[in-house]
Design a protein around this motif. Structure first.
Motif, mmCIF file in Angstrom:
data_model
loop_
_atom_site.group_PDB
_atom_site.id
_atom_site.type_symbol
_atom_site.label_atom_id
_atom_site.label_comp_id
_atom_site.label_asym_id
_atom_site.label_seq_id
_atom_site.Cartn_x
_atom_site.Cartn_y
_atom_site.Cartn_z
ATOM 1 N N ASN A 30 -9.545 -10.519 1.825
ATOM 2 C CA ASN A 30 -9.578 -9.854 2.862
ATOM 3 C C ASN A 30 -8.097 -8.963 3.308
ATOM 4 N N GLN A 31 -7.209 -9.815 3.146
ATOM 5 C CA GLN A 31 -5.784 -9.424 3.588
ATOM 6 C C GLN A 31 -5.330 -8.437 2.651
ATOM 7 N N LEU A 32 -5.685 -8.890 1.288
ATOM 8 C CA LEU A 32 -5.059 -7.852 0.249
ATOM 9 C C LEU A 32 -5.977 -6.205 0.408
ATOM 10 N N GLY A 33 -7.295 -6.465 0.769
ATOM 11 C CA GLY A 33 -8.081 -5.306 0.970
ATOM 12 C C GLY A 33 -7.654 -4.215 1.911
ATOM 13 N N THR A 34 -6.764 -4.547 2.982
ATOM 14 C CA THR A 34 -6.076 -3.933 4.144
ATOM 15 C C THR A 34 -4.998 -2.973 3.344
ATOM 16 N N LEU A 35 -4.508 -3.440 2.239
ATOM 17 C CA LEU A 35 -3.391 -2.663 1.573
ATOM 18 C C LEU A 35 -3.727 -1.647 0.591
ATOM 19 N N MET A 36 -4.850 -1.444 0.364
ATOM 20 C CA MET A 36 -5.614 -0.545 -0.681
ATOM 21 C C MET A 36 -6.545 0.189 -0.316
ATOM 22 N N PRO A 37 -7.047 1.473 -0.884
ATOM 23 C CA PRO A 37 -7.931 2.164 -0.603
ATOM 24 C C PRO A 37 -9.403 1.433 -0.720
ATOM 25 N N SER A 38 -10.326 1.580 0.121
ATOM 26 C CA SER A 38 -11.641 0.769 0.115
ATOM 27 C C SER A 38 -12.492 1.235 -0.994
ATOM 28 N N LEU A 75 -5.785 -8.121 -7.978
ATOM 29 C CA LEU A 75 -5.704 -7.258 -6.605
ATOM 30 C C LEU A 75 -4.098 -7.379 -6.302
ATOM 31 N N ILE A 76 -3.458 -8.432 -6.683
ATOM 32 C CA ILE A 76 -1.840 -8.438 -6.502
ATOM 33 C C ILE A 76 -1.262 -7.564 -7.329
ATOM 34 N N ALA A 77 -1.906 -7.708 -8.572
ATOM 35 C CA ALA A 77 -1.169 -6.996 -9.692
ATOM 36 C C ALA A 77 -1.276 -5.473 -9.437
ATOM 37 N N ARG A 80 1.160 -4.346 -6.734
ATOM 38 C CA ARG A 80 2.484 -4.096 -6.912
ATOM 39 C C ARG A 80 2.574 -3.016 -8.075
ATOM 40 N N LEU A 81 1.877 -2.684 -8.910
ATOM 41 C CA LEU A 81 1.639 -1.601 -9.885
ATOM 42 C C LEU A 81 1.481 -0.305 -9.124
ATOM 43 N N ASP A 82 0.588 -0.193 -8.522
ATOM 44 C CA ASP A 82 0.311 1.254 -7.740
ATOM 45 C C ASP A 82 1.084 1.358 -6.491
#
Length: 124
Positions: A30-38, A75-77, A80-82
């Motif tokens: 859920n937290q990582l989902g806020t950092l990337m496009p849905s 998701l973490i990778a 970091r990559l994008d």
């Protein structure tokens, strides 16, 4: 993730341990989902794994746990990559609000100072 995917990590013994780790990983997704496009495919896969209930049985529940940890790691990778996090606008600094114990300490210090001052005043 390290508790699940680490080389020295033991396999969770009880169902409660598995449920606890699954809840933690769901929170991470859920937290990582806020950092990337849905519509990011990695996020959609991870969210789909989160929405599925925990399977019954020893082996299926542990397999689900490992898949969820791998999806979180992906998701973490991807972040970091994008560098999705860098495209977010900077937040304003939050105003500091003192915690209750800081306020209690300040009141105690003032009360103690008043008590010492009152005791040091000469009596007539």
């Amino acid at each position: 993730m390290t508790l699940v995917l680490g080389e020295d990590s033991p396999v969770p013994e009880t169902a409660a341990d598995v449920e606890d780790l699954v809840l933690r990983l769901r929170g991470h997704v859920n937290q990582l989902g806020t950092l990337m496009p849905s519509q990011e495919p990695a996020l959609l896969r991870a969210q789909q794994l989160c929405s599925v209930g925990l399977p019954e049985g020893y082996l299926p529940s542990r397999v689900h746990l490992v898949r969820l940890a791998e999806a979180t790691q992906e998701l973490i990778a991807k972040i970091r990559l994008d560098d999705f996090g860098a495209s977010r606008p900077a937040r304003r600094l939050a105003r500091w609000t003192p915690q209750i114990n800081v306020l209690r300490g300040a009141v105690f210090a003032v009360a103690l100072t008043c008590l010492v001052w009152a005791a040091s005043v000469p009596r007539t």
